[in-house]
Scaffold this motif. Sequence first.
Motif, PDB file in Angstrom:
ATOM      1  N   LYS A   1      37.919  45.392  38.806  1.00 37.78           N
ATOM      2  CA  LYS A   1      38.125  44.040  38.292  1.00 37.78           C
ATOM      3  C   LYS A   1      36.787  43.427  37.903  1.00 37.78           C
ATOM      4  CE  LYS A   1      42.388  42.705  40.530  1.00 37.78           C
ATOM      5  NZ  LYS A   1      43.065  41.787  41.422  1.00 37.78           N
ATOM      6  N   PRO A   2      36.820  42.546  36.865  1.00 43.90           N
ATOM      7  CA  PRO A   2      35.573  41.877  36.504  1.00 43.90           C
ATOM      8  C   PRO A   2      35.162  40.879  37.593  1.00 43.90           C
ATOM      9  CG  PRO A   2      37.402  41.050  35.206  1.00 43.90           C
ATOM     10  CD  PRO A   2      37.924  42.201  35.976  1.00 43.90           C
TER      11      PRO A   2
ATOM     12  N   SER B   1      34.360  35.615  35.094  1.00 45.61           N
ATOM     13  CA  SER B   1      35.637  35.761  34.408  1.00 45.61           C
ATOM     14  C   SER B   1      35.977  34.539  33.545  1.00 45.61           C
ATOM     15  CB  SER B   1      36.728  35.991  35.465  1.00 45.61           C
ATOM     16  OG  SER B   1      37.935  36.225  34.827  1.00 45.61           O
ATOM     17  N   GLU B   2      35.898  33.340  34.128  1.00 44.70           N
ATOM     18  CA  GLU B   2      36.240  32.128  33.364  1.00 44.70           C
ATOM     19  C   GLU B   2      35.177  31.849  32.301  1.00 44.70           C
ATOM     20  OE1 GLU B   2      37.610  28.879  35.681  1.00 44.70           O
ATOM     21  OE2 GLU B   2      37.975  27.616  33.916  1.00 44.70           O
ATOM     22  N   GLN B   3      33.932  32.261  32.606  1.00 46.78           N
ATOM     23  CA  GLN B   3      32.850  32.025  31.633  1.00 46.78           C
ATOM     24  C   GLN B   3      33.091  32.801  30.336  1.00 46.78           C
ATOM     25  OE1 GLN B   3      28.985  32.489  33.327  1.00 46.78           O
ATOM     26  NE2 GLN B   3      29.145  30.518  34.368  1.00 46.78           N
ATOM     27  N   MET B   4      33.726  33.969  30.471  1.00 49.21           N
ATOM     28  CA  MET B   4      34.015  34.760  29.260  1.00 49.21           C
ATOM     29  C   MET B   4      34.969  33.998  28.352  1.00 49.21           C
ATOM     30  SD  MET B   4      34.418  38.661  30.518  1.00 49.21           S
ATOM     31  CE  MET B   4      33.701  39.178  32.045  1.00 49.21           C
ATOM     32  N   SER B   5      35.977  33.371  28.963  1.00 48.33           N
ATOM     33  CA  SER B   5      36.947  32.605  28.176  1.00 48.33           C
ATOM     34  C   SER B   5      36.254  31.420  27.504  1.00 48.33           C
ATOM     35  CB  SER B   5      38.073  32.117  29.098  1.00 48.33           C
ATOM     36  OG  SER B   5      39.012  31.386  28.382  1.00 48.33           O
TER      37      SER B   5
ATOM     38  N   HIS C   1      24.377  39.680  32.400  1.00 48.99           N
ATOM     39  CA  HIS C   1      25.290  40.287  33.390  1.00 48.99           C
ATOM     40  C   HIS C   1      26.114  41.411  32.753  1.00 48.99           C
ATOM     41  CE1 HIS C   1      28.031  40.704  36.729  1.00 48.99           C
ATOM     42  NE2 HIS C   1      29.049  40.590  35.878  1.00 48.99           N
ATOM     43  N   LEU C   2      26.558  41.168  31.513  1.00 45.74           N
ATOM     44  CA  LEU C   2      27.389  42.179  30.840  1.00 45.74           C
ATOM     45  C   LEU C   2      26.637  43.506  30.669  1.00 45.74           C
ATOM     46  CD1 LEU C   2      29.193  40.054  28.067  1.00 45.74           C
ATOM     47  CD2 LEU C   2      30.166  40.945  30.180  1.00 45.74           C
ATOM     48  N   ARG C   3      25.320  43.407  30.491  1.00 53.81           N
ATOM     49  CA  ARG C   3      24.533  44.639  30.311  1.00 53.81           C
ATOM     50  C   ARG C   3      24.495  45.484  31.579  1.00 53.81           C
ATOM     51  NH1 ARG C   3      21.267  41.805  26.514  1.00 53.81           N
ATOM     52  NH2 ARG C   3      19.958  40.884  28.110  1.00 53.81           N
ATOM     53  N   THR C   4      24.699  44.824  32.722  1.00 55.92           N
ATOM     54  CA  THR C   4      24.565  45.556  33.990  1.00 55.92           C
ATOM     55  C   THR C   4      25.906  45.840  34.679  1.00 55.92           C
ATOM     56  OG1 THR C   4      24.257  43.466  35.140  1.00 55.92           O
ATOM     57  CG2 THR C   4      22.252  44.622  34.452  1.00 55.92           C
ATOM     58  N   CYS C   5      26.992  45.193  34.208  1.00 61.46           N
ATOM     59  CA  CYS C   5      28.297  45.347  34.906  1.00 61.46           C
ATOM     60  C   CYS C   5      29.327  45.971  33.959  1.00 61.46           C
ATOM     61  CB  CYS C   5      28.781  43.988  35.402  1.00 61.46           C
ATOM     62  SG  CYS C   5      30.379  44.078  36.240  1.00 61.46           S
TER      63      CYS C   5
ATOM     64  N   ALA D   1      32.494  46.787  34.533  1.00 58.64           N
ATOM     65  CA  ALA D   1      33.835  46.163  34.606  1.00 58.64           C
ATOM     66  C   ALA D   1      33.877  44.913  33.741  1.00 58.64           C
ATOM     67  CB  ALA D   1      34.163  45.829  36.048  1.00 58.64           C
ATOM     68  N   CYS D   2      32.855  44.088  33.834  1.00 53.89           N
ATOM     69  CA  CYS D   2      32.810  42.850  33.045  1.00 53.89           C
ATOM     70  C   CYS D   2      32.670  43.172  31.555  1.00 53.89           C
ATOM     71  CB  CYS D   2      31.676  41.939  33.499  1.00 53.89           C
ATOM     72  SG  CYS D   2      32.064  41.072  35.036  1.00 53.89           S
ATOM     73  N   GLN D   3      31.859  44.189  31.237  1.00 50.49           N
ATOM     74  CA  GLN D   3      31.682  44.579  29.830  1.00 50.49           C
ATOM     75  C   GLN D   3      33.016  45.061  29.238  1.00 50.49           C
ATOM     76  OE1 GLN D   3      28.757  44.379  27.769  1.00 50.49           O
ATOM     77  NE2 GLN D   3      30.400  44.718  26.275  1.00 50.49           N
ATOM     78  N   ALA D   4      33.749  45.856  30.056  1.00 51.44           N
ATOM     79  CA  ALA D   4      35.061  46.350  29.592  1.00 51.44           C
ATOM     80  C   ALA D   4      36.025  45.185  29.366  1.00 51.44           C
ATOM     81  CB  ALA D   4      35.636  47.312  30.630  1.00 51.44           C
TER      82      ALA D   4
END
Lengths: 199, 197
Positions: free
Chosen positions: B9-10, B15-19, B37-41, B43-46
Amino acid sequence: MEQEQVWIQQALRGDKEAFTRLIEAYQTPVYNLAYRMLGNAQEAEDAAQEAFIRAYTRLRTYDPTRKFASWLLSIASHYCIDRLRRRRFNLISLEELPPWQGIASERPQPEERLIENQKRDAVQSLLATLPPHYRAPIILRYWYDFSYREIAEVMNLTESAIKSRLHRAREMLVRAASQADEDKMPTTIGAVQTARGGG
Amino acid sequence: MTSNVQASKPCPQFSEQMSLALDHQLGAAAERELREHLRTCDACQAQWDALQRVERLFTTAPLISPPAGFTARVSARLVRRESRQHIVFGALSLVVGALILVPVALASAGKIVRPLYSLYLLMTTPAAWRGLFVITELLSLVESVLNALRLTIVACIRSPGVMVCLTYNLAVLVLTALWLRVLIGRLLRPVSVLRQA
């Protein structure tokens, strides 16, 4: 905008011709909202017609300081939400989705048309996985480019509630799209992209 | 990519920040933090990629227009709805009017029975008495009517409530007459339309 207010004032005095002009101006936004909410052309037609009739009978309650489009779409979205609740199921899985009954025809279609139809199917299939009160903010955000404040006005909610609903709705859409990809359903984002030659 | 979204899971704090980022509602600093953060995670990148795919699908979907003749269909439905409301309102007026007129009719019944009885007697008594009887009864009837009129006028002058009641009765009678006119017109219309066709 000026002309729209004139039509509203004339309609308030009982001028049906002026109200007809308002219907002509807003038929596509209202119909599109009903179509995206309800998922089929027949119900969308009925709901859009009912939304306009309700708008006519409640025209005296319209506040001219508000955008007429917001007020009208508010009537339409609440009507569609009620209608979906009356259907007695809020969440349906992709397997339960009925075959497409919209405008798509059975005849062979050019490739572009086919892609468009697949895309429309994919969009409707994903929207159908959302409960009604999550579906409406998503539709208002994507098809009407409404701000959080405008969506909040239409839905009679706070801006923070709208932010939360959009966030949760997007999570549900991602889950539904992933599920559809795994099940290799024809009406998925992947299928649309494949038909486009990968994208 | 899809399996990544399901496998892990991200991070909830992003999570809300992406929206918000998709709606361009995230501040510059927060957006920078999200990108890092997306460069290092994974799950979040996916999740971000999946969100963007949905975003692209929805933002390119067009507005759907109703089939031709929509405006005419709404106008026709509006006319039907209004005429139905008029008929319901008319029927309601008729019922109210009838309910109000019932006591009036009952009160008048007493006045009607006596002259009818007199008429019966007139028909059965010897001819010698008939003339006198007729005159007496007619005078009695005229007296009763004049008396009733006098009482009504006095009551109207003394009590404004009666005036309101009478006005209301009159209004109900007018509405009932109007409704009957509309109803009769409506009943006859299909015939005329058929004739034209």
